[in-house]
Write an enzyme that holds these catalytic residues in place. Structure first.
Site, PDB file in Angstrom:
ATOM      1  N   ARG A  62       0.662  -1.172   0.168  1.00 26.17           N
ATOM      2  CA  ARG A  62      -0.124   0.098   0.037  1.00 26.17           C
ATOM      3  C   ARG A  62       0.964   1.259  -0.010  1.00 26.17           C
ATOM      4  NH1 ARG A  62      -1.504   1.697   4.626  1.00 26.17           N
ATOM      5  NH2 ARG A  62      -2.210  -0.088   5.451  1.00 26.17           N
ATOM      6  N   TYR A 115     -16.372  16.943 -16.368  1.00 27.50           N
ATOM      7  CA  TYR A 115     -16.621  15.611 -16.323  1.00 27.50           C
ATOM      8  C   TYR A 115     -17.611  15.476 -15.274  1.00 27.50           C
ATOM      9  CZ  TYR A 115     -16.220  10.738 -15.268  1.00 27.50           C
ATOM     10  OH  TYR A 115     -16.465   9.526 -14.853  1.00 27.50           O
ATOM     11  N   ASP A 188      -6.774  18.735 -15.042  1.00 28.55           N
ATOM     12  CA  ASP A 188      -7.401  17.239 -15.618  1.00 28.55           C
ATOM     13  C   ASP A 188      -6.626  17.056 -16.938  1.00 28.55           C
ATOM     14  OD1 ASP A 188      -8.421  15.004 -16.528  1.00 28.55           O
ATOM     15  OD2 ASP A 188     -10.206  15.131 -15.131  1.00 28.55           O
ATOM     16  N   LYS A 213      -7.748   5.944 -19.847  1.00 26.69           N
ATOM     17  CA  LYS A 213      -8.080   6.535 -21.132  1.00 26.69           C
ATOM     18  C   LYS A 213      -6.917   6.382 -21.805  1.00 26.69           C
ATOM     19  CE  LYS A 213     -11.909   7.156 -19.289  1.00 26.69           C
ATOM     20  NZ  LYS A 213     -12.270   7.845 -17.926  1.00 26.69           N
TER      21      LYS A 213
HETATM   22  C1  LIG Z   1     -11.686  13.837 -17.849  1.00 25.21           C
HETATM   23  C2  LIG Z   1     -11.934  12.838 -16.936  1.00 25.21           C
HETATM   24  N1  LIG Z   1     -11.466  12.812 -15.651  1.00 25.21           N
HETATM   25  C3  LIG Z   1     -11.657  11.837 -14.751  1.00 25.21           C
HETATM   26  C4  LIG Z   1     -12.246  10.667 -15.144  1.00 25.21           C
HETATM   27  C5  LIG Z   1     -12.358   9.819 -14.036  1.00 25.21           C
HETATM   28  O1  LIG Z   1     -11.550   8.651 -14.071  1.00 25.21           O
HETATM   29  P1  LIG Z   1     -11.700   7.255 -13.822  1.00 25.21           P
HETATM   30  O2  LIG Z   1     -12.898   6.619 -14.749  1.00 25.21           O
HETATM   31  O3  LIG Z   1     -10.446   6.379 -14.238  1.00 25.21           O
HETATM   32  O4  LIG Z   1     -11.986   7.019 -12.452  1.00 25.21           O
HETATM   33  C6  LIG Z   1     -12.817  10.508 -15.998  1.00 25.21           C
HETATM   34  C7  LIG Z   1     -13.644   9.489 -16.508  1.00 25.21           C
HETATM   35  O5  LIG Z   1     -14.321   9.285 -17.663  1.00 25.21           O
HETATM   36  C8  LIG Z   1     -12.771  11.618 -17.132  1.00 25.21           C
HETATM   37  O6  LIG Z   1     -13.330  11.345 -18.485  1.00 25.21           O
END
Ligand SMILES: Cc1ncc(COP(=O)(O)O)c(C=O)c1O
Length: 394
Positions: A62, A115, A188, A213
């Protein structure tokens, strides 16, 4: 090895070009066996040479695990950061970062088109811990300054390009506003990936990724990351990560690292295919608008040219006939698979209002019903165009 990779931001990397770092950073051959790929250390604990006598700094997975360290070192190199931390998901990364930098009473500016999961984290989870948020048009740096003047914020949370509306935020301009106001800037960078954009070099304090992604790139692993330029913030995050435990598992870290090695070539192809798709949609009679930062008419095009190396693989568009027409198009594609997520080698189509962004329905972040989002994959471009043409009303 030559430093830098001709990036528009002029940012020089320490140990080689991006493509080299993607393959080698954090990935020295295994010292024990010479294995050229970091092994999967599928292990929870480590033998100690006497109490407190750690052999390579590892005591419990961890806290740290060698496969995760390899991924974290690579991510730090790709984003030009001092420290990266890998999490079980993008949301775990976001939560850990926010609970590390924010305290009850703090305020955060978020994108007006964030998001949906990020919005949900602020609206349904962090608000219960007295962390408040305000959606702002972050593409308008003046609006950011005004909002910061009206109420001091602990942080500004930027997405660029945004999900799903593909709006583009001028990172350097918002960074300047944040510096003046004493707010932390988080970007992000999921949609762009570190290949196309490096927010830390443009003045951000922290970068967040859903590594699920483009970084992972093959729709076979869920993960997240935070990368920071300040080692002290990195230490605080590592403490929180160990304390709260949302770490990336060894196999997940290994899969993500495997994906990262081909990130540059994948991103190039995603961009080529997405540009062709955006061009075709722009002239299609059933389409009322195309959102793609690579199109000269896109409101964020010039900023994208300035801060990105390419425009990425995400395209959104609106169709004539409203929500029902959009849902029908999503049901007619054959090659574009109907599904959530993005950034994998295969093309995906989705209806944000009813799928990824259902959690913002009825909120100020609600997305239009006639909107369709494409994650353009790296298949043959001709096949992708043909599939969309047959799915759109003739
Ligand atoms: C722009 C963006 N940030 C964060 C996330 C969250 O990531 P996760 O689905 O890996 O938890 C997503 C998920 O679709 C996203 O598109």
């Amino acid at each position: 090895m030559t430093a830098g990779s001709g990036r528009p931001d002029g940012h020089q990397r320490e140990a080689g070009g991006f493509e080299t770092l993607a393959i080698h950073a954090g990935q020295e051959p295994d010292p024990l066996t010479g294995a050229v790929v970091p092994p999967i250390y599928q292990v929870s604990t480590y033998a100690q040479d006497g109490v407190g006598g750690l052999r390579a700094g590892y005591e419990y997975s961890r806290s740290a695990n060698p496969t995760r360290t390899a991924l974290e070192d690579c991510l730090a190199a790709l984003e030009g950061g001092a420290r990266a931390l890998a999490f079980a998901s993008g949301m775990a990364a976001e939560d850990c970062l926010l609970r590390t930098v924010c305290a009850p009473g703090d305020h955060v500016l978020i994108p007006h088109d964030a998001y949906g999961g990020t919005y949900r984290l602020f609206d349904k989870v962090l608000s219960r811990w007295q962390v408040s948020y305000r959606p702002v048009h972050l593409a308008d740096a003046g609006a950011v300054r005004r909002a910061l003047a009206e109420r001091p914020a602990r942080a500004v949370w930027v997405e660029t390009p945004t999900n799903p509306l593909l709006s583009v935020v001028d990172i350097a301009a918002v960074a300047q506003a944040c510096r003046e106001a004493g707010a932390l800037l988080v970007v992000d960078n999921t949609f762009a990936s570190p290949y196309l954009q490096n927010p830390l070099a443009l003045g951000a304090d922290a970068v967040v990724h859903s590594t699920t992604k483009y970084l992972g790139g093959h729709s076979d692993v869920v993960g997240g990351a935070v990368v920071v330029s300040d080692p002290e913030l990195g230490e605080r995050l590592a403490f929180s990560q160990n304390a709260t435990g949302g770490v990336a598992a060894p196999f997940d870290a290994w899969l993500t690292l495997r994906g990262i090695r081909t990130l540059p070539v994948r991103m190039e192809r995603h961009g080529l295919n997405a540009a062709r798709v955006a061009d075709m949609l722009s002239t299609h009679p059933a389409v009322t608008g195309v959102l793609y930062p690579g199109l000269p008419g896109h409101p964020g095009h010039e900023v994208a040219v300035k801060q990105m190396r390419g425009f990425g693989g995400m395209v959104a568009f609106r169709v004539r006939g409203g929500e029902e027409a959009a849902v029908a198009v999503c049901g007619r594609t054959r090659l574009f698979t109907l599904g959530e997520s993005l950034g994998g080698v295969e093309s995906l189509i989705e209806h944000p209002a009813r799928m990824t962004h259902a959690s913002v329905a009825g909120s100020p972040l609600e997305v239009p019903g006639d909107l369709i989002r494409l994650s353009v994959g790296i298949e043959s471009g001709d096949d992708l165009l043909e599939d969309l043409r047959q799915a759109l009303p003739h």
